[in-house]
Design an enzyme around this catalytic site. Structure first.
Site, short mmCIF file in Angstrom:
data_model
loop_
_atom_site.label_atom_id
_atom_site.label_comp_id
_atom_site.label_asym_id
_atom_site.label_seq_id
_atom_site.Cartn_x
_atom_site.Cartn_y
_atom_site.Cartn_z
N HIS A 787 -35.73 121.22 20.02
CA HIS A 787 -35.22 121.95 18.67
C HIS A 787 -36.00 123.43 17.77
O HIS A 787 -37.34 122.68 18.36
CB HIS A 787 -35.21 120.53 17.75
CG HIS A 787 -34.70 118.92 18.08
ND1 HIS A 787 -34.74 118.00 18.21
CD2 HIS A 787 -33.35 119.76 19.05
CE1 HIS A 787 -34.23 117.57 19.00
NE2 HIS A 787 -33.28 117.73 19.25
N GLU A 790 -38.33 122.91 15.06
CA GLU A 790 -39.05 122.19 14.79
C GLU A 790 -40.35 123.13 15.14
O GLU A 790 -41.49 122.75 16.61
CB GLU A 790 -39.19 120.95 15.56
CG GLU A 790 -38.03 119.98 15.03
CD GLU A 790 -37.93 119.15 15.73
OE1 GLU A 790 -38.05 118.65 17.16
OE2 GLU A 790 -36.43 118.46 15.39
N HIS A 884 -41.99 117.10 19.00
CA HIS A 884 -41.00 117.46 18.70
C HIS A 884 -42.00 117.61 16.60
O HIS A 884 -42.74 116.76 16.50
CB HIS A 884 -39.68 116.47 18.11
CG HIS A 884 -39.21 116.26 18.99
ND1 HIS A 884 -38.12 116.80 19.24
CD2 HIS A 884 -39.39 116.12 21.15
CE1 HIS A 884 -37.24 116.49 20.68
NE2 HIS A 884 -38.00 116.40 21.58
N GLU A 969 -43.82 113.72 17.44
CA GLU A 969 -43.05 113.48 16.18
C GLU A 969 -44.73 114.28 14.99
O GLU A 969 -45.48 113.30 14.75
CB GLU A 969 -42.36 112.07 15.44
CG GLU A 969 -41.45 111.65 16.44
CD GLU A 969 -39.94 112.73 15.90
OE1 GLU A 969 -39.71 114.03 15.84
OE2 GLU A 969 -38.97 112.80 17.05
#
Length: 1101
Positions: A787, A790, A884, A969
């Site tokens: 992504h 990010e 991420h 994350e």
């Protein structure tokens, strides 16, 4: 015993219905009241189950229909009806069947002049009206007309009754038919006048709840289009806005202000975004057509509702029940799909694993031999032009060793962080106000700023063009700036960056290199605290939005920047700010000057998409110091953001960089993120209606006048920065010790190479034993940046890469025992073109892992192919981890996959044999929880959701059988636990997390049963004894893990912004009515005692 209690209750209820003895009835009512007033609601629900509601209603109807109703019986009966009816979901239907509605209305009309009796009737009506069906029936029978006889202009008499009447009316207006009736009969104007009268005359704020009740009525009516039209026609926006201005700071007015602002938001005319089209300003022709292209032109129908639908005004529109999303089908959970491509295709990935076939013939038995490693050079290696090469600032060996002064394990043992000390010192702009270093004056700095502006606006082709005169001219100017103002930044080189930028291919023709990317970023020597949320900031912003509508006199509304319209918009001589975003990773589509120091900004949708507006990165100049400029990004899509919980955007000042502080810092104050009045079109939302955009608003006070600054959602990390970083890393390693291979995994749709990096230790020699150990090292696979928005994932990856090539003893052990395959950027095109989530096809690459195609999703296709190849030769990775970023949670945490935990969470009954599962998937997160200051186990999840079936984590777990397949994350914001509690993440903390991840891999191997004796011996020697390795590092900070995590996102100070319906008139309705009833009874008892005492005194006299 229970049967006896039930039998006793039924006897009481039966006697109540059949008895005509007043004393007996009053005794039963007293007894029931006492029973139901103590304990929990279980007693009331038990009574309901035994027919208590019907018994009370029948007794009430029979008593009311007598020629002279006895209010000594009716009043306690009405109190019981209200208490029981609030808990009985079918109470309205029962009342309708037993004709209690008409009876109550008749009683209320008879008692218009008897406030106490009327109050009890109103309580019953409120309970009846809680059912929409019975509420509509009451409306037909004239209940609203009755209530308007009770709700009078301001008075000090009977205020409890007036309040009850407003609350009944508000509940009645939940019925759409009642709301339509109210509009048709002009009640909107009446309610506005009544509220205005009470507001102006209730100067002591003694009757705030009456004013709130009137506003709740307006709120209910304005859920209809016709209601909003009537409200606007009656100048309701102006009236309520004027009231709000005088009450925003008054905490005693909280009940009024919350509802008032909801009405203003609800009635603000819905508008399309001020864009020609919501589709991206950039279009890229892709093979096979687009994944899905909505019709993006806005139509009138998109901004009208049907007049009957209730405005849900909820920010959780798209959130599904987690239980519904859990995969509970055992066949699907255990299913391992076959290969998604011909097996012979896997042979192409053999060339990406040359470490398995290299002979290393140059390796001699003597350790000091000079070696050349032609075979290790990447196939697509690009040499830097000679002129640039002569100016390189790569780290030499001494500099490289200085970057790791203390081993990572030693720092962990001492409880230290590899990042800067986690001081909670706040960064304030005054820290920027220093005398320029090296004795260079302000005039010199101003000239350098001008030179930079001209320099950066040169075309990239001119910067890196082979024409020697142009290149040397630019280099000379850059040399001057670097010599006088430059700061040595590890693993960064502006010359290499320029050369790499020329090779970067974008959808648009970039005219500029962003200065922060060229010059580099050096982390500040302090941490920044999370911004303390200012109470009322969202309400102030909503009020300011409304002011634009009702008081537009001071609005400028001038477009000063747009990707869609001809350039230029800006006159550099004007006082407005100047904006620009056409550089790598830049994203700003339009800037509108609203007022002198306020700008509405719109970010661009992802290429070939009409969605995913969140990431921003743009240049701003022409500012004045010490003036707060407000920026409103008005087309964000996510329903909530960490910007509401302490997060700040980032800023980079060119002037500060030239003063020796080239640093991205967190900045901004009065920050909030809230739903606005811009409605998304049905074409964008897939046919769903009623979805709104969100505004991120923040104020910035720039450190210098006439500066050039860059603002971004998070610390930018471009594709060119990655390619520069990889080249410098390759030049920095000792090839006799480190095997570092950089090659192209594939070409992206945009024509950019997707880098694949291999890192391991060189074999000690070409002896059979050493080569055998080298080729049998297990693999670790790490990916990132699927992504584009990010960017925090890239900073974590940067920390991982730099640590793995460092001289740290842990890094050496990892290289000697593993082969790392790293794909640091899975979506180069998205990063280059400023996307937030998608590829050039407008699709989320982390939802394409099930069936990727080489010509549509090449980076995913070939990453999956490489993993399949490793599995096919029995070398599947020990751990697969995809880095991420997370926008709605704090800390760093991991998502993994577990059949057992998924089934347990879904309460799915399965046999014991089906629950057998290797629980080693939890080991690495537990290790990181004890090692990494930013990591928390309590936020980790190992559930397999249906909606995540096509993600990297789930596909690698299911198809390749990698039990330790993770998504890691990292928060955009910071931490709410551990050493970094209350601090926002800087790049140092993110890079540290990358290094800590590597340490976690080593500890994981030491804990595994397959750990080699040689590795265990080496690790033991590293920290003196085995217990220290396995004990200290695996037990450290255990107390933190055992403490439950604090609520990640505490309730917003202003609930009206996110759960308006609930906060206004649903929460607390049962206990509030109970309290009113109890208060009435207590007052009545006190009055009776006073009457008795008065009578006794009179008798004595």
């Amino acid at each position: 015993m229970a049967e006896e209690e039930g039998s006793g209750l039924q006897v009481l209820l039966s006697t109540l219905q059949s008895s005509s003895d007043k004393a007996a009835i009053l005794t039963i009512l007293q007894l029931l009241g006492d029973l139901l007033s103590v304990g929990t609601d279980r007693r009331i629900h038990y009574m309901i189950s035994k027919g208590g509601s019907e018994a009370l209603l029948k007794t009430f109807v029979d008593t009311s229909r007598t020629p002279s109703p006895d209010y000594d019986v009716l009043l306690p009966l009405l109190r019981l009806l209200a208490k029981v009816g609030l808990r009985d979901k079918k109470f309205g239907h029962k009342a309708l069947e037993l004709e209690a509605l008409d009876v109550t209305l008749i009683l209320a009309r008879k008692n218009l002049s008897h406030s106490h009796n009327l109050l009890h009737c109103l309580w019953a009506l409120r309970v009846f009206a809680s059912s929409v069906t019975t509420g509509a029936m009451l409306g037909i029978n004239g209940a609203m007309e009755l209530l308007f006889k009770v709700i009078t202009p301001y008075t000090r008499k009977h205020t409890r009754t007036i309040r009850a009447a407003t609350e009944v009316l508000a509940v009645l207006l939940k019925s759409r038919s009642n709301s339509r009736r109210a509009v048709n009969r002009g009640y909107v104007t009446s309610l506005l006048r009544l509220h205005q009268d009470w507001h102006s005359r209730d100067t002591a704020n003694s009757h705030v709840l009456i004013r709130r009740g009137l506003l709740l009525c307006l709120k209910r009516i304005t859920t209809l289009v016709s209601g909003r039209e009537a409200f606007l026609a009656a100048h309701g926006m102006e009236t309520l806005f004027s009231i709000a201005q005088n009450c925003l700071e008054d905490e005693s007015m909280e009940p009024v202000i919350s509802v008032l602002l909801e009405i203003l938001r609800q009635c603000y005319p819905k508008r399309p975004l001020p864009l020609v089209t919501t589709c991206s300003a950039y279009i890229f022709p892709v093979p096979g057509g687009l994944h899905s292209v909505p019709t993006c032109a806005a139509t009138e129908e998109d901004f009208e509702d049907d007049g009957d639908e209730m405005d849900k005004d909820s920010d959780l529109e798209d959130v599904k029940d987690q239980g519904d999303d859990l995969e509970t089908d055992m066949e699907k959970l255990n299913f391992k799909p076959g290969l998604d491509r011909p097996e012979e295709e896997l042979k192409q990935y053999e060339a990406m694993c040359l470490e398995l076939s290299c002979d290393f013939e140059e390796l001699g038995s003597k350790p000091g031999n000079d070696l050349t490693f032609e075979v290790l050079q990447p196939a697509n290696h690009h040499h830097i032009p000679v002129a640039a090469s002569s100016k390189q600032h790569c780290l030499n060996k001494d500099q490289r060793e200085d970057t790791v002064q203390t081993s990572l394990l030693s720092m962990v043992k001492m409880g230290k962080s590899t990042a800067h000390p986690s001081s909670k010192k706040r960064l304030v702009m005054s820290t920027y106000q220093h005398v320029p270093p090296n004795g260079l004056g302000v005039d010199s700095l101003r000239n350098d700023i001008s030179d930079i502006q001209d320099f950066l606006e040169e075309d990239i082709e001119a910067i890196s063009c082979p024409r020697m005169n142009a290149f040397f001219s630019i280099s000379t100017r850059l040399d001057k700036l670097l010599h006088t103002r430059g700061k040595n930044i590890p693993f960064h080189d502006p010359y290499i960056y320029m050369a790499k930028a020329r090779r970067t291919k974008s959808v648009v023709d970039f005219k500029m290199i962003a200065f922060p990317d060229l010059w580099g970023h050096h982390p500040p020597p302090f941490s920044q605290s999370m911004l303390e949320r200012k109470r009322g900031v969202q309400r102030i912003k909503i009020s300011e939005d409304v002011r634009r509508l009702v008081q537009p006199r001071d609005l400028v509304n001038r477009v000063v920047f747009s990707l869609d319209e001809p350039w230029p918009f800006q006159d550099k001589a004007s006082s407005c700010l100047q904006f620009f975003s056409k550089f790598e990773s830049g994203n700003l589509r339009k800037a509108i000057q609203v007022r002198e120091f306020e700008y509405d900004l719109l970010v661009n949708a992802d290429v070939n998409s009409a969605q995913h507006q969140q990431w921003f990165y743009f240049k701003v100049s022409g500012m004045r110091a010490a003036i707060p400029y407000r920026f409103n990004i008005i087309n964000c899509e996510k329903p909530n953001s960490q910007f509401n919980y302490g997060m700040q955007p980032t800023l980079y000042s060119v002037r500060e960089a030239l003063l020796g502080r080239p640093t991205w810092i967190r900045t901004g104050h009065d920050i909030c993120y809230y739903k606005n009045h811009y409605l998304q079109g049905a074409a964008v939302t897939g046919g769903a209606s009623g979805k709104y955009y969100y505004t991120l608003t923040f104020a910035v006070t720039f450190p210098h006048s006439e500066d050039i600054c860059y603002l971004a959602y998070h610390y930018p990390y471009t594709y060119t920065a990655l390619m520069t970083h990889l080249e410098i890393l390759e030049k920095s390693i000792n090839p006799r010790q480190i095997y570092f291979r950089q090659e192209s995994l594939c070409q992206t749709l945009g024509g950019n190479p997707c880098p694949l990096v291999t890192i391991t230790a060189m074999p000690e020699s070409n002896s059979t034993d050493d080569m055998e150990q080298f080729r049998h090292r297990p693999y670790q696979v790490i990916t990132a940046r699927a992504h584009p928005g990010e960017s925090n994932a890239s900073w974590v990856m940067k920390g991982t890469l730099e640590f793995l090539i460092s001289n740290d003893p842990v890094a050496r052990l990892l290289r000697e025992n593993f082969i790392f395959k790293i794909i640091p950027m899975l979506n180069p095109d998205g990063v280059i073109n400023g996307n937030h989530r998608c590829s050039l096809r407008g699709e989320d690459l982390n939802r394409q892992w099930l069936s990727p195609e080489a010509h549509l999703q090449p980076t995913i296709y070939h990453t999956k192919g490489l993993l399949h190849y490793l599995s096919s030769i029995g070398r599947g990775p020990v751990v697969f981890c995809d880095f991420h970023g997370h926008s709605q949670k704090k800390n760093v945490f991991i998502y993994g996959c577990s059949i057992k935990e998924t089934l347990w969470q879904a309460n799915c009954p399965v046999g014991t044999s089906a629950l057998l599962e290797d629980i080693s998937y939890r080991t690495l997160p537990k290790i990181l929880d004890k090692l990494a200051p930013a990591f928390t186990m309590s936020s980790c999840s190992f559930l397999v959701e249906k909606s995540r079936a096509s993600t990297a984590r789930v596909v690698v777990w299911r198809e390749m059988g990698v039990s330790r397949s993770y998504t890691m994350e990292s928060s955009y914001c910071g931490c709410n636990q551990g050493p970094y509690k209350g601090l926002q993440f800087g790049t140092s903390e993110l890079e540290e997390m990358g290094a800590m991840y590597c340490l976690g891999l080593l500890i994981l191997e030491l804990k595994s049963g397959s750990c080699s004796h040689q590795l265990l011996t080496r690790a033991t020697a590293l920290l003196n004894d085995e217990e220290d390795v396995l004990g200290h590092h695996l037990q450290r900070r255990w107390s933190r893990s055992s403490v439950s995590e604090l609520d990640d996102e505490p309730a917003c100070l202003e609930e009206i912004d996110y759960t308006s319906d609930v906060s206004s008139d649903q929460d607390g309705s049962i206990p509030e009515l109970d309290r009113q009833i109890q208060e009435c009874v207590s007052n009545q008892d006190e009055a009776e005692e006073e009457d008795g005492a008065r009578q006794n005194r009179n008798a004595i006299l």
